[in-house]
Design an enzyme around this catalytic site. Structure first.
Site: not given
Ligand code: PAF
Length: 277
Positions: A30, A34, A36-37, A64, A150-151, A186
């Site tokens: 989204m 950072h 993590g990405h 979401q 993390k998620d 995050s």
């Molecule tokens: O983890 C996230 O950034 C979001 O929940 C995702 C998986 C991109 C879905 O919108």
């Protein structure tokens, strides 16, 4: 690096990749990218190979969010994100303006692993996540999609949806990246002011306390003690602390090997974390 903003154009491109037999790694995000990405992008490159394609999707998915204020406040630094992706060697950024028809009436409901914790605190959240991840996979057609640990519950949900709906993508879950003081990377961290940033270490400290308690067998009233220790920080308010079975997400007693997850408001910003005890 190519930027694609139109979902139909994305799908045409991925159909070409399919015909050419290219391996595609997708990192759904989204934005507000950072460290993590960056680690997810590197994992995607490993999976796709030097000749394969790494796609990062950047889309703040409205379905979401169960809180309109949270959706409005969510950071959207698209120019910086594109620069970040270029520096990380990403091939395509897919940043659609919208992914839903105005009268969209189809969504995906998972009914087991998505029930507790985040599912309970944020009604409708996982329905939005499951739906958008399936849409992104249909548009990008990746060989593998990479998510962050993390998620944890989100990752479990996506694995379950991918299995149950026979998504062809392999679901890969990569370890959490942390700052030196333990705070999990995050996108929401940029919303913290200096004092809140310091208080945010409460989550990692609570995980440390729980690990010590499990080591010492000092488990009486553990959840209550953790909540007290977190809420000693000025603006910290615990949403939940849970010990859970790592596959089914059901609550269990704290013990070695069990996972702990927690969600804490630091000021107005809600942070989550989890780890194995
Ligand atoms: O983890 C996230 O950034 C979001 O929940 C995702 C998986 C991109 C879905 O919108």
């Amino acid at each position: 690096m190519k930027i694609i903003r139109n979902p139909a154009a994305m799908q045409r491109q991925s159909q070409r990749w399919q015909r050419e037999g290219a391996r595609v790694g997708l990192v759904p995000t989204m934005g507000a990218l950072h460290a993590g990405h960056a680690s997810l992008i590197r994992r995607a490159r490993k999976v796709a190979g030097a000749k394969g394609i790494v796609v990062v999707s950047i889309y703040v998915n409205p379905t979401q969010f169960n809180d309109a204020k949270d959706l409005r406040a969510y950071p959207r630094p698209l120019a910086a994100d594109k620069k970040f992706c270029r520096a990380e060697g990403v091939d395509v950024v897919f940043a659609p303006k919208s992914l839903y028809e105005n009268d969209a009436s189809t969504a995906i409901d998972e009914t087991a692993v998505s029930l507790g914790m985040e599912g309970e605190s944020r009604p409708g959240h996982f329905r939005g996540v499951a739906t958008v991840v399936v849409k992104l996979c249909n548009l990008v057609q990746p060989s593998a999609a990479i998510f962050g640990e993390k998620d944890w519950q989100q990752a479990a949900l996506i694995r379950r949806v991918a299995r149950d709906l026979n998504l062809p993508a392999r679901i890969i879950v990569a370890p959490t990246v942390r700052a030196a003081d333990g705070l999990a990377c995050s996108s929401r961290n940029v919303l913290l002011n200096e004092s809140e940033r310091q208080q945010a270490t409460a989550l990692w400290q609570a995980i440390g306390l729980a690990r010590a308690a499990v080591r010492n067998g000092n488990l009486r009233g553990l959840k209550r003690r953790l909540i007290l220790s977190i809420e000693q920080h000025l603006t910290a308010k615990v949403d939940y602390v849970e010990f859970f079975d790592k596959k089914m997400m059901r609550p269990v007693k704290p013990m070695k090997g069990v996972r702990m997850a927690l969600a804490v408001f630091i000021g107005k910003t809600r942070l989550i974390d989890n780890a194995r005890l």
